[in-house]
Design an enzyme around this catalytic site. Sequence first.
Site, PDB file in Angstrom:
ATOM      1  N   ARG A   1       0.780  -1.148  -0.059  1.00 59.12           N
ATOM      2  CA  ARG A   1       0.024   0.167  -0.146  1.00 59.12           C
ATOM      3  C   ARG A   1       0.762   1.316   0.036  1.00 59.12           C
ATOM      4  NH1 ARG A   1      -2.409   0.533   6.414  1.00 59.12           N
ATOM      5  NH2 ARG A   1      -0.439   0.826   7.313  1.00 59.12           N
ATOM      6  N   GLU A   2       1.977   1.126   0.388  1.00 58.74           N
ATOM      7  CA  GLU A   2       2.945   2.462   0.599  1.00 58.74           C
ATOM      8  C   GLU A   2       4.301   2.368  -0.243  1.00 58.74           C
ATOM      9  OE1 GLU A   2       3.875   5.421   4.259  1.00 58.74           O
ATOM     10  OE2 GLU A   2       3.156   3.398   4.815  1.00 58.74           O
TER      11      GLU A   2
ATOM     12  N   GLY B   1       9.114  -2.000   2.870  1.00 56.68           N
ATOM     13  CA  GLY B   1       8.944  -1.942   4.197  1.00 56.68           C
ATOM     14  C   GLY B   1       9.584  -0.984   5.103  1.00 56.68           C
TER      15      GLY B   1
ATOM     16  N   GLU C   1      14.313   5.483  31.009  1.00 60.70           N
ATOM     17  CA  GLU C   1      13.967   4.087  30.971  1.00 60.70           C
ATOM     18  C   GLU C   1      13.169   3.636  32.209  1.00 60.70           C
ATOM     19  OE1 GLU C   1      13.306   0.706  30.232  1.00 60.70           O
ATOM     20  OE2 GLU C   1      14.216   1.405  28.541  1.00 60.70           O
TER      21      GLU C   1
ATOM     22  N   GLY D   1       8.378   1.133  22.068  1.00 64.11           N
ATOM     23  CA  GLY D   1       8.102  -0.100  21.426  1.00 64.11           C
ATOM     24  C   GLY D   1       7.177   0.033  20.082  1.00 64.11           C
ATOM     25  N   VAL D   2       6.990  -0.947  19.474  1.00 64.11           N
ATOM     26  CA  VAL D   2       5.725  -1.009  18.300  1.00 64.11           C
ATOM     27  C   VAL D   2       4.900  -1.746  18.618  1.00 64.11           C
ATOM     28  CG1 VAL D   2       7.863  -0.450  16.823  1.00 64.11           C
ATOM     29  CG2 VAL D   2       7.141  -2.754  17.343  1.00 64.11           C
TER      30      VAL D   2
ATOM     31  N   HIS E   1      45.219 -13.401  13.770  1.00 61.89           N
ATOM     32  CA  HIS E   1      45.757 -12.377  14.449  1.00 61.89           C
ATOM     33  C   HIS E   1      46.317 -11.234  13.503  1.00 61.89           C
ATOM     34  CE1 HIS E   1      48.038 -10.589  17.868  1.00 61.89           C
ATOM     35  NE2 HIS E   1      49.058 -10.373  17.089  1.00 61.89           N
TER      36      HIS E   1
END
Length: 481
Positions: free
Chosen positions: A35-36, A40, A218, A286-287, A460
């Site tokens: 749709r957009e 994503g 937090e 958050g989502v 190394h």
Amino acid sequence: MAQSYDVIVIGSGPGGYIAAIRASQLGLKVAVVEREHLAGICSNWGCIPTKALLRSADVMHTATHAKDYGLTLEGTIKPDVKAIVDRSRGIAHRMNNGVGFLFKKNKVDIIWGEAKLTKPGEVVVSKTAKKPVEPVGPIPKNTLGEGTYTAKHIIIATGARPRALPGIEPDGKLIWTYFEAMKPEEMPKSLLVMGSGAIGIEFASFYRTMGVEVTVVEIMSQVMPVEDAEISALAKKQFERQGMKILLEAKVAKVEKGANSVTATIELKDGKTQEITADRMISAVGVQANIEGIGLEALGVKTDRGFIVIDGYGKTSVPGLYAIGDVAGPPLLAHKAEHEAVICVEKIAGLPNVHPMDKLKIPGCTYCHPQVASVGLTEAKAKEQGRDIRVGRFPFVANGKAIALGEDQGLVKTIFDKKTGELIGAHMVGAEVTELIQGFVVAMNLETTEEELMHTIFPHPTISETMKESVLDAYGRALNA
């Protein structure tokens, strides 16, 4: 008559586009409804363009510390906000175009519009209110649009969006989500970040490196709450050394907006309150999954705490309907969505030996400065499960390459089952650990023991030597510390 497919994928983010491509590779007729924008959130507004911003911050950090490397730079080093944002957006557009090219190459049909499930095996696509970001060049003439489409298998990959707290909703001007934080018109002088998960701490790190006064609030007892407590504590120390202010076990109780600033009332763990005024605020709490408006209720699709419930192969409670990625629950990571997509499609195609995902073997990466990466159980979780463990640690300060790079602040921590020698967790903080962690992910997938890791030759000088030394330390055999 409705156009028919073997597989229709709703959403073209990391999970959706990978599902479509893998299905096409397996000989299935595939379409993707978008749709957009192709690719994503991850490629357009998340994973990739944020790393472009953080790369600018890395260069800024190195330039401002040029004297540490015996270099003299003349003049003032300052960020060009427009140039930084333009570079990031250009990279996002390139990724978007790349997915368009992959769809064309793999003969995946694109259907522009809003998808709605009307009954099992059927998707009705209506005109979208959102302006689509075009794939390579103009939208191909044969791109499909509004109409009814059918498929034997429908995969929901609609992703997630920023979560908002009541009374502290982002307004796009003073209170930002990651959308606005990615494209500031000018650099604020001060910034309040609510939430210290990966999104919050990455933006806090970016803006602090650019000279912004940053305060992070937090609610939990450590920054990056999902990480091992010891690693989190070391990262916090580095953030504070850079000038970041961090308030733990604190809550943004309310926010008052001024003409060009916000004033937040912070509830502290001792019950006292504190007011903080900043030019801008980022809400990074958050989502939430995009499950509304796609017809889940009518079909009786089972959900739990806002996510679609699936089995180990992406199957929902409705036959022929699947879900992958953020919409199907945590961990909300692009690489989890991609792997879930492959598992789901290969199961649909009937391939043998398709294994469900083991979420304990999904790595997590946070691209702040210093970087943080992990896989498997934290020390606390292992003890919570009653595991008898061995823990190894090795600091960057004892690694020659890290010292030569001027990046000697870091730690690699490994956790082993004492009885079997199985590696059950690895946690890192420091330079480039997001690249190093995959070594431990491979080891865990191969069910590697401590003995095999000890006999592996690491080149190394490399920072990767800290990985082996951490293993050796777990068994009292560290050679360089």
